[in-house]
Design an enzyme around this catalytic site. Structure first.
Site, PDB file in Angstrom:
ATOM      1  N   ARG A   1       0.810  -1.221   0.000  1.00 46.47           N
ATOM      2  CA  ARG A   1       0.000   0.000   0.000  1.00 46.47           C
ATOM      3  C   ARG A   1       0.844   1.273   0.000  1.00 46.47           C
ATOM      4  NH1 ARG A   1      -2.768  -4.185   1.787  1.00 46.47           N
ATOM      5  NH2 ARG A   1      -0.862  -4.619   2.928  1.00 46.47           N
ATOM      6  N   THR A   2       1.853   1.307   0.868  1.00 43.62           N
ATOM      7  CA  THR A   2       2.577   2.575   1.030  1.00 43.62           C
ATOM      8  C   THR A   2       3.308   2.955  -0.256  1.00 43.62           C
ATOM      9  OG1 THR A   2       2.834   2.013   3.354  1.00 43.62           O
ATOM     10  CG2 THR A   2       4.175   3.827   2.531  1.00 43.62           C
TER      11      THR A   2
ATOM     12  N   LYS B   1      26.039  -3.717  -0.668  1.00 42.04           N
ATOM     13  CA  LYS B   1      27.510  -3.694  -0.654  1.00 42.04           C
ATOM     14  C   LYS B   1      28.038  -2.989   0.591  1.00 42.04           C
ATOM     15  CE  LYS B   1      27.535  -3.136  -5.678  1.00 42.04           C
ATOM     16  NZ  LYS B   1      27.819  -2.134  -6.721  1.00 42.04           N
TER      17      LYS B   1
ATOM     18  N   ARG C   1      11.787   3.729   3.226  1.00 42.39           N
ATOM     19  CA  ARG C   1      11.456   2.719   4.250  1.00 42.39           C
ATOM     20  C   ARG C   1      12.696   1.879   4.461  1.00 42.39           C
ATOM     21  NH1 ARG C   1       6.154  -1.134   4.163  1.00 42.39           N
ATOM     22  NH2 ARG C   1       5.272   0.817   4.951  1.00 42.39           N
TER      23      ARG C   1
ATOM     24  N   HIS D   1       5.705   5.449  11.532  1.00 36.76           N
ATOM     25  CA  HIS D   1       5.126   5.389  10.187  1.00 36.76           C
ATOM     26  C   HIS D   1       4.132   6.567  10.092  1.00 36.76           C
ATOM     27  CE1 HIS D   1       3.736   3.991   6.434  1.00 36.76           C
ATOM     28  NE2 HIS D   1       3.413   2.745   6.721  1.00 36.76           N
TER      29      HIS D   1
HETATM   30  C1  NCD Z   1       2.313  -1.485   8.027  1.00 34.81           C
HETATM   31  C2  NCD Z   1       3.801  -1.219   8.011  1.00 34.81           C
HETATM   32  O1  NCD Z   1       4.492  -1.490   7.053  1.00 34.81           O
HETATM   33  O2  NCD Z   1       4.223  -0.700   9.030  1.00 34.81           O
HETATM   34  N1  NCD Z   1       1.669  -1.512   6.819  1.00 34.81           N
HETATM   35  C3  NCD Z   1       1.501  -0.390   6.066  1.00 34.81           C
HETATM   36  O3  NCD Z   1       2.401   0.365   5.812  1.00 34.81           O
HETATM   37  N2  NCD Z   1       0.269  -0.146   5.599  1.00 34.81           N
HETATM   38  C4  NCD Z   1       1.878  -2.480   9.008  1.00 34.81           C
HETATM   39  C5  NCD Z   1       2.591  -3.768   9.193  1.00 34.81           C
HETATM   40  O4  NCD Z   1       3.565  -4.111   8.547  1.00 34.81           O
HETATM   41  O5  NCD Z   1       2.110  -4.505  10.056  1.00 34.81           O
END
Ligand code: NCD
Length: 311
Positions: free
Chosen positions: A50-51, A80, A101, A129
């Site tokens: 989703r993100t 590396k 991320r 997040h």
């Molecule tokens: C979450 C995440 O990646 O922190 N999902 C998200 O970004 N929608 C939740 C998770 O991994 O449990």
């Protein structure tokens, strides 16, 4: 520099600006600011559906461009041994903002110190997040028409789940009453709670609920925010006795009709697929879709800073 690395990076006024903007976008207003070739780097060193997709779609919607790495932990020079500092400095040469991320919860501080372009935190290990928290707040308000005073239950792995770490900051800011139901690991006669780390509690009152008592509370809750157990972040022998609250067809009707059941997804067994079509189940469509609208508004805010709100 307008980074969004922690939920504390935006004031309430700034959050309201982004969410007003979000409402303009979702109301069908023909939104498209020409991004004039502005480009973001999407650098994901942990899995995402989703993100990442919503950030990329949002940038396309804005008429901008994206350079992307879906599996940056193996496909980039991180493999590396390149440092986060060097990675961030490099991405800044190719893009106007970075969406990142990475499993290290401390990477946002490296970005804050060294990045020469704005950086958006799309997940920092078991840290934060913040863009998920914004879309969760927006979803709660859309459902209830308000946020202040609502009773919100957070459930699951609150030690490792970064979404609740950011969301709880907003729930405190907007004056919600917070109940949290941490999962627990039972080791013979002792219990280890997967509770909220102190630093995210922010010295404000929250009520802790035992897994076995959560059903008794459901009728009073306005929002039930479920999260999965993050076994990938635990040193596990794979055979732990983990107990957590779950919603299924047997207890869903204890929840009030107007309530929102939310989940950042992906889910484990804490929400049965049998309740997916329940009108209170807002995790599949409403919440996921809002991710696109909120991230569109946020990218525009970060890259331009002056809102275009529908007349
Ligand atoms: C979450 C995440 O990646 O922190 N999902 C998200 O970004 N929608 C939740 C998770 O991994 O449990």
């Amino acid at each position: 520099m307008r980074h969004f690395l922690s939920i504390d990076d935006l004031s309430m006024d700034q959050i309201e600006t982004v969410l007003d903007w979000t409402k303009s976008i979702e109301s069908g207003w023909q939104y498209c600011r020409s991004m004039n070739n502005k480009c973001i780097s999407c650098f994901f060193a942990e899995p995402s559906t989703r993100t990442r997709f919503s950030f990329e779609r949002a940038m396309h919607w804005l008429g901008g461009r994206v350079v992307t790495a879906a599996d940056a932990s193996t496909s980039s020079s991180l493999r590396k041994g390149e440092s986060i500092k060097d990675t961030i400095r490099t991405l800044g040469q190719y893009s106007d903002a970075i969406v990142m991320r990475h499993p290290d919860p401390n990477w946002p501080e490296v970005a804050r110190e060294y990045s020469r372009v704005p950086v958006i935190n799309a997940g920092s290990g078991s840290g934060e997040h913040p863009t998920q928290a914004l879309l969760d707040l927006h979803t709660i308000r859309q459902k209830w028409g308000k946020v202040g005073g609502l009773k919100v239950m957070l459930s699951g792995d609150m030690t490792n789940g970064r979404t609740v770490h950011s969301l709880i900051g907003l729930l405190h800011m907007y004056g919600c009453k917070i109940f949290y139901c941490p999962a627990k690991i039972v080791h013979g006669s002792s219990v280890e709670y997967l509770g909220l780390p102190e630093k995210y509690l922010r010295a404000q009152p929250c009520t802790m609920v035992e897994v076995e008592c959560a059903n008794d509370l459901l009728k009073d809750m306005d929002v039930i925010y479920m999260t999965r157990i993050q076994t990938e972040r635990m040193a596990t022998d794979g055979d732990m006795d983990i107990r957590y609250f779950a919603i299924d067809e047997k207890n869903v009707d204890l929840i009030k009709d107007e309530a929102a059941i939310l989940h950042p997804l992906p889910r484990g067994k804490e929400i049965s697929p049998l309740i997916d079509d329940d009108p209170r189940a807002d995790y599949h469509e409403r919440q996921v879709r809002n991710g696109l609208y909120v991230r569109t508004a946020l990218l525009d805010y970060i890259l331009y800073g002056n809102p275009i709100i529908a007349p």
